[in-house]
Scaffold this motif. Structure first.
Motif, PDB file in Angstrom:
ATOM      1  N   VAL A  71       0.847  -1.190   0.000  1.00 32.18           N
ATOM      2  CA  VAL A  71       0.000   0.000   0.000  1.00 32.18           C
ATOM      3  C   VAL A  71       0.880   1.236   0.000  1.00 32.18           C
ATOM      4  O   VAL A  71       1.810   1.339   0.812  1.00 32.18           O
ATOM      5  N   GLU A  72       0.598   2.176  -0.894  1.00 27.49           N
ATOM      6  CA  GLU A  72       1.301   3.465  -0.888  1.00 27.49           C
ATOM      7  C   GLU A  72       0.449   4.455  -0.112  1.00 27.49           C
ATOM      8  O   GLU A  72      -0.661   4.790  -0.507  1.00 27.49           O
ATOM      9  N   LYS A  73       0.986   4.882   1.029  1.00 27.18           N
ATOM     10  CA  LYS A  73       0.287   5.840   1.890  1.00 27.18           C
ATOM     11  C   LYS A  73       1.186   7.048   2.086  1.00 27.18           C
ATOM     12  O   LYS A  73       2.114   7.009   2.889  1.00 27.18           O
ATOM     13  N   ARG A  74       0.904   8.098   1.392  1.00 29.10           N
ATOM     14  CA  ARG A  74       1.759   9.283   1.487  1.00 29.10           C
ATOM     15  C   ARG A  74       1.565   9.966   2.827  1.00 29.10           C
ATOM     16  O   ARG A  74       0.471  10.343   3.195  1.00 29.10           O
ATOM     17  N   GLN A  75       2.695  10.128   3.548  1.00 28.41           N
ATOM     18  CA  GLN A  75       2.668  10.767   4.852  1.00 28.41           C
ATOM     19  C   GLN A  75       3.399  12.104   4.850  1.00 28.41           C
ATOM     20  O   GLN A  75       3.068  13.011   5.590  1.00 28.41           O
ATOM     21  N   SER A  76       4.423  12.233   4.001  1.00 27.70           N
ATOM     22  CA  SER A  76       5.277  13.420   4.014  1.00 27.70           C
ATOM     23  C   SER A  76       4.765  14.462   3.044  1.00 27.70           C
ATOM     24  O   SER A  76       4.331  14.146   1.938  1.00 27.70           O
ATOM     25  N   ALA A  77       4.837  15.717   3.435  1.00 25.02           N
ATOM     26  CA  ALA A  77       4.515  16.813   2.522  1.00 25.02           C
ATOM     27  C   ALA A  77       5.682  17.024   1.579  1.00 25.02           C
ATOM     28  O   ALA A  77       6.834  17.047   1.998  1.00 25.02           O
TER      29      ALA A  77
END
Length: 349
Positions: A42-48
């Motif tokens: 799963v790709e879960k973007r956390q960083s801005a």
């Protein structure tokens, strides 16, 4: 010389594996076909994303995996109760049980891409190669404790700014375009390089990522091994670690690399702690192992939960060590050399 990619095709199929010189005939043993370990990337973007980064480094369109293999490990030292599968090396063991979630060596496990906001259903890739535990193991053991969960990454690359940089490009190691499975990407320019992993040697082709129970490894650690030439059969010894290991940790690593499935190399390892072990009930009763009436916090019935290997592709390139004109790509890691924001979770279905 046979290419490694071709060699991996010749390895016979395995499911839940036990060291001990067991052969491929065990695949014909009685099995419990409903047992699975549903797994996904799963790709879960956390960083801005920082607006000051170069456009070519911020527009990550995907992370490429030349080949994958995923294995769950249950540490059961000295146990002689029947277990299933094969051991592919000369070093027999009674210390480990193995449950292969996705086996390498077939096309479905090759040339896969994780794209931003998307996921890869690993279970859909097993192509019938991943087999459930034998019935004897279910009847006599009844549960499988996931002490380690391995994600083996072989020949990786990145898609950035409509260009592919990485392994299997320019005809290196593959007769087809590395992105041939994805029509929208299959015509992109591709440039060969060996992406560098944080804390690992340069010019490597693979990394064994082990999610390991945190009471064994409370911190992430890089471990590199080398072959001890004077032993027969050859054995691996620890060559380098990013932080000092305790004697118990050293013993566990050496047992793993020398008595593991032996299907692949165990050269460049990364151990990442998770809250474990996770006990998988193979009987379908939901009864906690050892009795009692309330399942433990990390106790699941097989088929009633899913393993998620989580990625964050928003900031994976080390800009200071990357030059796409060469090309040279270095993955960014955290303070403990973990790339891609990697983590694992176990979620009820």
């Amino acid at each position: 010389m046979m290419k490694r990619r071709d060699w991996m095709r010749m390895v016979c199929v395995g499911g839940l594996l036990l060291g001990g010189g067991v052969g491929c005939d065990l695949l014909q043993s009685a099995r419990s076909p409903e047992l699975k370990l549903p797994t996904r990337f799963v790709e879960k973007r956390q960083s801005a994303q920082a607006g000051t980064l170069q456009q070519a480094l911020t527009s990550i369109q995907g992370l490429y995996f030349g080949e994958l293999e995923l294995v769950a490990y249950d540490y059961r030292p000295g146990v002689t109760i029947p277990q299933t599968g094969q051991h592919f090396g000369g070093n027999g063991t009674r210390d480990w049980s193995y449950w292969v979630v996705l086996q390498s060596g077939h096309d479905a496990a090759r040339d896969n891409v994780l794209q931003p906001g998307q996921q890869i259903d690993i279970s859909a890739l097993d192509n019938g190669y991943s087999t459930p535990p034998e019935q004897d193991f279910v009847d006599q053991v009844g549960s499988f404790d996931i002490d380690l969960f391995e994600v083996y990454l072989y020949r990786t690359g990145v898609i950035s700014n409509n260009t592919y940089y990485g392994m299997n490009a320019d005809g290196n190691g593959s007769p087809v375009h590395p992105l041939h499975k994805y029509p929208a990407l299959a015509s992109l320019d591709d440039h060969f390089c060996a992406p560098e992993f944080p804390g690992q040697p340069s010019n490597i082709q693979d990394v064994n990522v082990f999610f390991v129970r945190s009471d064994w490894f409370p911190r992430s650690v890089v471990v590199n091994t080398r072959q001890e030439a004077t032993t027969s059969p050859p054995r691996l010894v620890i060559d380098h670690t990013s932080i000092p290991l305790t004697p118990d940790q050293e013993s566990l690593v050496l047992s793993l690399v020398n008595n593991g499935t032996q299907r692949r190399f165990y050269s460049n390892l990364l151990f990442i702690p998770f809250s474990g072990p996770v006990s998988v009930d193979l009987t379908g009763t939901g009864t906690p192992v050892g009795g009692g009436t309330t399942p433990a916090p990390h106790h699941y019935v097989a088929g009633d939960f899913r393993i998620s290997v989580n990625f964050d592709l928003s900031d994976i390139i080390d800009e200071s060590a990357t030059d796409l004109s060469v090309p040279r790509v270095r993955y960014k890691g955290d303070a403990q050399h973990v790339p891609f924001g990697l983590s694992v979770s176990f979620d009820p279905l």
